[in-house]
Design a protein around this motif. Structure first.
Motif, PDB file in Angstrom:
ATOM      1  N   MET A   1       0.820  -1.210   0.000  1.00 46.15           N
ATOM      2  CA  MET A   1       0.000   0.000   0.000  1.00 46.15           C
ATOM      3  C   MET A   1       0.853   1.259   0.000  1.00 46.15           C
ATOM      4  O   MET A   1       0.448   2.321   0.456  1.00 46.15           O
ATOM      5  N   GLY A   2       2.077   1.157  -0.526  1.00 45.68           N
ATOM      6  CA  GLY A   2       2.943   2.323  -0.633  1.00 45.68           C
ATOM      7  C   GLY A   2       3.724   2.633   0.620  1.00 45.68           C
ATOM      8  O   GLY A   2       4.258   3.738   0.746  1.00 45.68           O
ATOM      9  N   LEU A   3       3.812   1.685   1.559  1.00 43.89           N
ATOM     10  CA  LEU A   3       4.547   1.898   2.802  1.00 43.89           C
ATOM     11  C   LEU A   3       5.564   0.781   3.008  1.00 43.89           C
ATOM     12  O   LEU A   3       5.459  -0.020   3.941  1.00 43.89           O
ATOM     13  N   PRO A   4       6.594   0.696   2.146  1.00 43.08           N
ATOM     14  CA  PRO A   4       7.566  -0.396   2.281  1.00 43.08           C
ATOM     15  C   PRO A   4       8.484  -0.240   3.480  1.00 43.08           C
ATOM     16  O   PRO A   4       9.094  -1.203   3.921  1.00 43.08           O
ATOM     17  N   THR A   5       8.625   0.986   3.996  1.00 41.62           N
ATOM     18  CA  THR A   5       9.487   1.217   5.152  1.00 41.62           C
ATOM     19  C   THR A   5       8.632   1.593   6.356  1.00 41.62           C
ATOM     20  O   THR A   5       7.526   2.104   6.218  1.00 41.62           O
ATOM     21  N   ALA A   6       9.197   1.345   7.546  1.00 44.97           N
ATOM     22  CA  ALA A   6       8.442   1.569   8.777  1.00 44.97           C
ATOM     23  C   ALA A   6       8.943   2.765   9.565  1.00 44.97           C
ATOM     24  O   ALA A   6       8.207   3.290  10.403  1.00 44.97           O
ATOM     25  N   LEU A   7      10.180   3.221   9.322  1.00 45.37           N
ATOM     26  CA  LEU A   7      10.754   4.315  10.097  1.00 45.37           C
ATOM     27  C   LEU A   7      11.356   5.358   9.172  1.00 45.37           C
ATOM     28  O   LEU A   7      11.905   5.022   8.109  1.00 45.37           O
ATOM     29  N   SER A   8      11.241   6.614   9.582  1.00 44.07           N
ATOM     30  CA  SER A   8      11.893   7.726   8.893  1.00 44.07           C
ATOM     31  C   SER A   8      12.881   8.346   9.873  1.00 44.07           C
ATOM     32  O   SER A   8      12.505   8.721  10.994  1.00 44.07           O
ATOM     33  N   VAL A   9      14.160   8.455   9.460  1.00 43.53           N
ATOM     34  CA  VAL A   9      15.228   8.885  10.354  1.00 43.53           C
ATOM     35  C   VAL A   9      15.925  10.102   9.765  1.00 43.53           C
ATOM     36  O   VAL A   9      16.331  10.089   8.585  1.00 43.53           O
ATOM     37  N   HIS A  10      16.067  11.157  10.560  1.00 44.47           N
ATOM     38  CA  HIS A  10      16.828  12.340  10.188  1.00 44.47           C
ATOM     39  C   HIS A  10      18.012  12.464  11.145  1.00 44.47           C
ATOM     40  O   HIS A  10      17.834  12.399  12.370  1.00 44.47           O
ATOM     41  N   ALA A  11      19.182  12.645  10.596  1.00 51.71           N
ATOM     42  CA  ALA A  11      20.391  12.821  11.403  1.00 51.71           C
ATOM     43  C   ALA A  11      20.805  14.284  11.385  1.00 51.71           C
ATOM     44  O   ALA A  11      20.677  14.961  10.355  1.00 51.71           O
ATOM     45  N   ASP A  12      21.303  14.792  12.529  1.00 56.12           N
ATOM     46  CA  ASP A  12      21.740  16.178  12.560  1.00 56.12           C
ATOM     47  C   ASP A  12      23.164  16.289  12.025  1.00 56.12           C
ATOM     48  O   ASP A  12      23.778  15.302  11.599  1.00 56.12           O
ATOM     49  N   ALA A  13      23.700  17.507  12.064  1.00 53.13           N
ATOM     50  CA  ALA A  13      25.024  17.755  11.472  1.00 53.13           C
ATOM     51  C   ALA A  13      26.139  17.048  12.219  1.00 53.13           C
ATOM     52  O   ALA A  13      27.249  16.905  11.691  1.00 53.13           O
ATOM     53  N   GLY A  14      25.880  16.596  13.427  1.00 52.31           N
ATOM     54  CA  GLY A  14      26.922  15.933  14.194  1.00 52.31           C
ATOM     55  C   GLY A  14      27.166  14.491  13.801  1.00 52.31           C
ATOM     56  O   GLY A  14      28.031  13.836  14.387  1.00 52.31           O
ATOM     57  N   LEU A  15      26.412  13.981  12.825  1.00 56.13           N
ATOM     58  CA  LEU A  15      26.550  12.584  12.411  1.00 56.13           C
ATOM     59  C   LEU A  15      26.591  12.528  10.892  1.00 56.13           C
ATOM     60  O   LEU A  15      25.681  13.015  10.217  1.00 56.13           O
ATOM     61  N   SER A  16      27.655  11.949  10.326  1.00 53.58           N
ATOM     62  CA  SER A  16      27.788  11.864   8.873  1.00 53.58           C
ATOM     63  C   SER A  16      26.825  10.830   8.316  1.00 53.58           C
ATOM     64  O   SER A  16      26.299   9.986   9.047  1.00 53.58           O
ATOM     65  N   ASP A  17      26.643  10.899   6.993  1.00 57.28           N
ATOM     66  CA  ASP A  17      25.738   9.953   6.343  1.00 57.28           C
ATOM     67  C   ASP A  17      26.215   8.526   6.519  1.00 57.28           C
ATOM     68  O   ASP A  17      25.433   7.624   6.811  1.00 57.28           O
ATOM     69  N   ARG A  18      27.517   8.309   6.338  1.00 58.83           N
ATOM     70  CA  ARG A  18      28.061   6.958   6.478  1.00 58.83           C
ATOM     71  C   ARG A  18      27.869   6.431   7.895  1.00 58.83           C
ATOM     72  O   ARG A  18      27.454   5.288   8.099  1.00 58.83           O
ATOM     73  N   ASP A  19      28.182   7.273   8.878  1.00 59.22           N
ATOM     74  CA  ASP A  19      28.032   6.829  10.268  1.00 59.22           C
ATOM     75  C   ASP A  19      26.570   6.563  10.611  1.00 59.22           C
ATOM     76  O   ASP A  19      26.252   5.612  11.331  1.00 59.22           O
ATOM     77  N   ALA A  20      25.660   7.421  10.103  1.00 50.92           N
ATOM     78  CA  ALA A  20      24.243   7.227  10.384  1.00 50.92           C
ATOM     79  C   ALA A  20      23.749   5.912   9.794  1.00 50.92           C
ATOM     80  O   ALA A  20      23.019   5.154  10.461  1.00 50.92           O
ATOM     81  N   ARG A  21      24.157   5.623   8.583  1.00 52.91           N
ATOM     82  CA  ARG A  21      23.691   4.385   7.953  1.00 52.91           C
ATOM     83  C   ARG A  21      24.271   3.164   8.653  1.00 52.91           C
ATOM     84  O   ARG A  21      23.582   2.165   8.852  1.00 52.91           O
ATOM     85  N   THR A  22      25.538   3.262   9.065  1.00 52.11           N
ATOM     86  CA  THR A  22      26.153   2.152   9.791  1.00 52.11           C
ATOM     87  C   THR A  22      25.435   1.899  11.110  1.00 52.11           C
ATOM     88  O   THR A  22      25.170   0.760  11.490  1.00 52.11           O
ATOM     89  N   LEU A  23      25.096   2.979  11.786  1.00 53.41           N
ATOM     90  CA  LEU A  23      24.396   2.843  13.068  1.00 53.41           C
ATOM     91  C   LEU A  23      23.029   2.206  12.871  1.00 53.41           C
ATOM     92  O   LEU A  23      22.608   1.353  13.653  1.00 53.41           O
ATOM     93  N   LEU A  24      22.317   2.590  11.811  1.00 51.05           N
ATOM     94  CA  LEU A  24      20.988   2.038  11.562  1.00 51.05           C
ATOM     95  C   LEU A  24      21.058   0.563  11.216  1.00 51.05           C
ATOM     96  O   LEU A  24      20.276  -0.251  11.729  1.00 51.05           O
ATOM     97  N   GLU A  25      21.978   0.197  10.331  1.00 53.91           N
ATOM     98  CA  GLU A  25      22.045  -1.194   9.876  1.00 53.91           C
ATOM     99  C   GLU A  25      22.621  -2.125  10.928  1.00 53.91           C
ATOM    100  O   GLU A  25      22.569  -3.342  10.772  1.00 53.91           O
ATOM    101  N   ARG A  26      23.169  -1.545  12.001  1.00 55.50           N
ATOM    102  CA  ARG A  26      23.719  -2.367  13.072  1.00 55.50           C
ATOM    103  C   ARG A  26      22.610  -3.008  13.908  1.00 55.50           C
ATOM    104  O   ARG A  26      22.817  -4.029  14.553  1.00 55.50           O
ATOM    105  N   ASP A  27      21.420  -2.402  13.902  1.00 56.06           N
ATOM    106  CA  ASP A  27      20.322  -2.963  14.683  1.00 56.06           C
ATOM    107  C   ASP A  27      19.903  -4.310  14.085  1.00 56.06           C
ATOM    108  O   ASP A  27      19.732  -4.440  12.869  1.00 56.06           O
ATOM    109  N   PRO A  28      19.701  -5.321  14.909  1.00 55.15           N
ATOM    110  CA  PRO A  28      19.397  -6.664  14.380  1.00 55.15           C
ATOM    111  C   PRO A  28      18.061  -6.768  13.651  1.00 55.15           C
ATOM    112  O   PRO A  28      17.869  -7.706  12.866  1.00 55.15           O
TER     113      PRO A  28
END
Length: 760
Positions: free
Chosen positions: A444-471
């Motif tokens: 129904m157009g909702l393939p993802t369950a969470l929307s995440v915004h990172a502030d300037a203190g976290l780079s894109d690479r670090d943010a993605r690594t942190l997210l994908e680390r969750d089991p």
């Protein structure tokens, strides 16, 4: 008059159950229509009240800080302006909750777009850190006047001094930032500014936006919002609930009218001799018509008055949004008129259908016309005669033959019984569609369950690594969402770049194909309607001062932003702007994972650098629809029961003259009972098949039409499962047979003298 009342009283004693069901069905129909009126009023009037009292702006333009927005005050058609006010984007937190917000520096309380305080007070220069929160943002933060607010990532602290309603687009987690009014000194480094335009003619909104963009330049415009968008967002699901209730209420009213018409027609055929006697002793045709008309008008009036009284007295106590809607509706100017007009309209409609059937009673001659020895078409067909010659039970053959002997009358009975069943199938389809949003959101157009915004203190690479680390995180798709001006520069839409060509975002497509190549994109139905384009066309839009040309290769189901969304890959947007960096991540979870639990873990792991929100499911606002569907099914079942009792009564009365013949050929009372039961079951089965065959495509068309009008798009309809439909059909047929068994048994065991009297 005395004889008329005695006849009506006698008829009521004979048909008590039918009268009760008619009163209950009328009450249910009127309650549905009154609740629909309440929901329509609740959807429109609260926002309209705020807009009127606040002298709301018809257009809000967000521009860069260098634009000379004050020039817009001199445009033709602009009555007055609000601002310009400096703005800055920020994240605010209170009591463990976090939300995105727009800090708006307001030196004094505006005269246009004036926030309406619901608690606390307005900004005071003596308290430079005081802020006023938009009411929905305050609810999300659980904030009250006097509570502190923090800005994660900074040492700043603000204090809530007031909460206010606004006619601007309201806070939506992950989609629309909430408004925070503050003094200009609290916005030391503004990232832009906003100005509101109040027009002399609201119908000139598109033209005013076009003129504003021309004066300031497309590169200076960040976002445009209009009063129409704010109104549509405020009405939202409440208006849809009103439409559903109104549609089914009108359908149930039509079904009830036809059921009453059929009931009176059947009773007239069963009381031809009594009506002839009434005329022979001096009743005029008009008096005979009035007997039936006034009797059923009294039933309908009783149900309508009871429904109006219950809605007025107890409607505001209904839990949830329905109760809130009735409470607001009771304070609106037109409530008294609706409370009177809806029941009167329902009673008049039932009276009209009753009058058409009662008119036939007035035409009955004073001297009874002898009945034909056999009805037209009453002879057994060749197939029936051959079946009787085999081992097929005679009750089944004769019952099938009896159900469809008189085709016009049989078809009318099937049609009247099929109408409430058809509406039940449509209601079940609405239920299963809502379940599909919750159970299979990826469809129904909702393939993802969470929307995440990172502030300037976290780079894109670090943010993605942190997210994908969750089991329980299956994938994290980087992306960006910007506002883009449409051709003609009359509105802004959402341009999204999600995923990459190596890891594409799993859009839910209803038409076309995924966007894989350069400059390819998919779009929502709302955008296609806005631009009057189709899949396969090229569209041009402007992001800042950069044109973006995309090839629409598919239509996606888009529950967000009223479908005014065009989506492509992040790589495609980077080709036009190499310096573009992701500003958000859409997170897909493993099956069975709890979004709120995962969001809490990610927010804790981000240590204040991540703003995590569950993706809003549009079906969440439709939870009251489940109770509505159950109530509607109950009302429709009552109407179907009335028609079923009518059909059973007619079948039993018409079988009385066949009783001697059936006994003469050796059929036992049990077999004669089985004939009537089989005829009733066959009629119900035909109605179930017709309702299913017509109801499923009708439900799909209605739901997809609503999807198109809301911008989500067609392709969201989900019909009931075959098992559920089989259960509905089985319950209807078995219930009909069970209801027919008792009166058929009594008729089959009648005394010979009674049978001869009925035939005479």
């Amino acid at each position: 008059m005395r004889a008329t009342l005695r006849w009506a009283h006698s008829d009521l004693r004979t048909h008590r159950g039918e009268a009760l069901f008619l009163v209950l069905a009328t009450a249910g129909i009127v309650v549905s229509l009154l609740l629909a009126a309440a929901l329509f009023g609740y959807a429109t009037n609260p926002w309209q009240r705020v807009f009127t009292q606040a002298r709301g702006a018809h257009v809000w333009l967000h521009t860069d800080a260098a634009a000379d927005a004050g020039r817009l005050a001199s445009l033709d058609g602009v009555e007055s302006v609000a601002g310009p006010y400096p703005t800055a984007s920020a994240a605010v937190a209170s009591r463990g909750s976090r939300a995105s917000a727009e800090l708006r520096g307001t030196p004094h309380r505006p005269r246009v777009g004036r926030p309406l305080l619901t608690s606390g007070h307005w900004l005071d220069p003596a308290a430079p850190d005081g802020v006023v929160l938009e009411s929905r943002l305050a609810r999300a933060l659980l904030a009250q006047p006097g509570d502190p607010l923090t800005l994660p990532g900074t040492a700043r602290r603000l204090t809530v001094v007031g909460i206010a309603d606004s006619a601007e687009p309201r806070y939506r987690p992950g989609e629309q930032p909430g408004l925070v009014w503050t003094l200009p000194s609290a916005v030391p480094d503004p990232g832009g500014q906003v100005i509101g335009l109040r027009l002399t003619d609201p119908d000139d909104t598109d033209y005013a936006v076009q003129r504003a963009v021309t004066v300031l330049g497309a590169g200076a415009i960040d976002e445009v919002s209009t009063w129409k968008q704010a109104r549509a967002e405020a009405q939202g699901d409440t208006r849809l609930l009103g439409q559903v209730l109104g549609l089914f209420g009108l359908g149930a009213l039509a079904a009830a009218g036809f059921a009453v018409h059929g009931a009176i027609g059947t009773r007239i055929r069963g009381h031809l001799r009594d009506i002839s006697v009434l005329k022979a002793i001096g009743f005029t045709p008009g008096q005979v018509v009035r007997v039936f008309l006034l009797q059923h008008l009294a039933y309908a009036l009783l149900g309508a008055v009871a429904a109006a009284a219950l809605t007025e007295a107890l409607g505001s106590r209904i839990p949830g949004r329905l109760g809130d809607a009735v409470g607001v509706w009771q304070g609106l100017p037109g409530q008294t008129v609706a409370l009177f007009a809806v029941p009167v309209g329902a009673v008049l409609f039932i009276g009209a259908t009753t009058g058409l059937a009662a008119w036939r009673a007035g035409r009955v001659p004073p001297v009874p016309v002898p009945r034909p020895a056999a009805p037209a078409g009453g002879r057994l067909s060749g197939a029936a005669r051959r079946a009787l010659g085999t081992r097929v039970p005679p009750a089944l053959v004769l019952g099938w033959h009896k159900a469809f002997t008189r085709r016009p009358r049989s078809l009318a009975t099937v049609a009247r019984l099929a109408l409430p069943l058809l509406l039940i199938v449509v209601a079940m389809s609405a239920w299963t569609t809502i379940d599909r949003f919750h159970g299979r959101p990826e469809q129904m157009g909702l393939p993802t369950a969470l929307s995440v915004h990172a502030d300037a203190g976290l780079s894109d690479r670090d943010a993605r690594t942190l997210l994908e680390r969750d089991p329980q995180v299956a994938a994290a798709y980087p992306g960006v969402e910007v506002a883009a001006l449409v051709p003609g520069q009359t509105a802004t839409i959402a341009l999204r770049g999600l995923g990459t060509r190596e890891e594409p975002y799993p859009y839910t497509l209803a038409e076309g194909r995924p966007a894989r190549g350069p400059d390819e994109a998919v779009a929502g139905q709302g955008l296609l309607d806005l631009l009057d384009v189709r899949v396969g066309d090229w569209v041009r839009m402007t992001v800042g001062d950069r044109p973006q040309i995309l090839h629409i290769v598919g239509r996606s189901i888009e529950p967000e932003n009223a479908g005014r969304v065009v989506s492509t890959s992040l790589d495609t947007l980077r080709e036009n702007d190499p310096g573009l960096r992701p500003t958000l991540h859409q997170v897909r979870l493993d099956p069975g994972a709890d979004p709120h639990e995962v969001a809490g873990r990610l927010a804790a792991a981000g240590r204040g650098h991540l703003d995590v929100h569950p993706v809003t499911n549009p079906a969440d606002g439709l939870s009251p629809l489940r109770g509505v569907v159950v109530g509607l099914i109950a009302v429709l079942a009552l109407i179907g029961l009335i028609e079923l009792l009518t059909a059973i009564g007619g079948a039993v009365r018409e079988s009385e003259r066949d009783l001697l013949a059936l006994k003469a050929i050796g059929l036992s009372p049990r077999q004669i009972t089985a004939i009537t039961v089989t005829a009733t079951g066959c009629t119900t089965l035909a109605a179930v098949l017709a309702a299913t065959a017509l109801g499923l495509p009708l439900a799909r068309w209605l739901i997809d039409a609503q999807g198109r009008s809301s911008g989500i798009g067609a392709g969201i309809a989900q019909g009931p499962s075959p098992t559920l439909l089989l259960l509905l059909g089985t319950a209807a047929v078995l219930g009909a047979c069970a209801l027919a068994a008792l009166p058929a048994t009594r008729a089959a065991r009648r005394r010979l003298a009674d049978t001869l009297t009925a035939v005479a």
